[in-house]
Design an enzyme around this catalytic site. Structure first.
Site, mmCIF file in Angstrom:
data_model
loop_
_atom_site.group_PDB
_atom_site.id
_atom_site.type_symbol
_atom_site.label_atom_id
_atom_site.label_comp_id
_atom_site.label_asym_id
_atom_site.label_seq_id
_atom_site.Cartn_x
_atom_site.Cartn_y
_atom_site.Cartn_z
ATOM 1 C CG ASP A 1 0.277 -13.394 -21.961
ATOM 2 O OD1 ASP A 1 0.663 -14.447 -21.419
ATOM 3 O OD2 ASP A 1 0.068 -13.301 -23.180
ATOM 4 C CG ASP B 1 4.613 -17.159 -24.898
ATOM 5 O OD1 ASP B 1 5.661 -17.075 -25.540
ATOM 6 O OD2 ASP B 1 4.525 -17.744 -23.789
#
Length: 241
Positions: free
Chosen positions: A18, A20
């Site tokens: 991932d 952010d």
């Protein structure tokens, strides 16, 4: 019979990152952009409301923000225009300076040295994902962005797409995530997931690994998780002297 301690653990087939809040600390940028946009029209936006959007697909966040704005002020904005403004603001912030999450760059370097492919799997749009990826050239074999999948997180599609592009079995991949939405996506895709909470807490769950920081994660930890072991250091307390 005890396993041969000299035999190195088998690493995962791939590590799916991932972005952010996991790789880079962009969540404060998103919150600031949301607050500024709504504030321009006289609408309020609390920190708690902002946290409820962490990990969401951007079209969903755009719909939530547009609905909130209309409910508070009567002003109607196209959710797509809301998203476009948010992305532009965050790209500008990240272009000025990338703030890496602790341990992230070091772990990427270790994975590259071991020949373990990595994918960047984000609900941010490609313009932002490429801005981040360009800072670490060659770190990610593939990038799956939020504007390129039909269903975003928490659906499994983004992580399934990353595994497909890498040519690996999702069950042999380890996902690194910081949000409940992203974790649900990785688990639904059949991947092993390591949760690294940042802006929002991540509760324990059967089969779910959790770490307080990626600085705690190395190749051996990822190999253990890939093999089915649960590693959970969140909330761990020191042993009694």
């Amino acid at each position: 019979m005890q396993p041969d301690s000299a035999t190195p653990p088998t690493p995962p087939a791939a590590v799916l990152w991932d972005m952010d809040g996991t790789l880079v600390d962009t969540e404060p940028h998103w919150i600031a952009a949301e607050t500024a946009l709504l504030g321009r029209y006289g609408a309020s936006w609390t920190h708690e409301q902002a946290l409820s959007l962490v990990g969401n697909a951007l079209p969903e966040s755009g719909r939530v923000l547009a609905a909130h704005l209309e409910a508070e002020t009567g002003v109607r904005l196209d959710p797509a225009a809301v998203v476009a403004e948010l992305v532009e603001a965050v790209v500008a912030q990240v272009s000025a300076a990338v703030v890496w999450r602790p341990g992230a760059v070091e772990l990427l370097e270790a994975l590259a040295g071991a020949g373990v492919p990595c994918a960047l799997v984000t609900m941010s749009y490609r313009s932002l994902a490429e801005t981040v990826a360009r800072v670490l050239p060659g770190a990610f074999a593939v990038v799956v962005a939020g504007d390129e999948v039909e269903r975003g997180k928490p659906a499994p599609d983004p992580y399934l797409r990353a595994a497909e592009l890498l040519g690996v079995d999702p069950a042999r991949c380890v996902v690194l995530e910081d949000s409940p939405t992203g974790i649900a996506s990785g688990e639904a895709a059949g991947c092993r997931v390591v949760a690294c909470p940042h802006m929002v807490p991540i509760p324990p769950a059967p089969g779910r690994s959790r770490v307080a920081s990626l600085a705690e994660v190395d190749l051996a930890v990822l190999a253990r998780v890939a093999a089915g072991e649960v590693v959970d250091t969140v909330g761990a307390t020191p042993a009694e002297p």
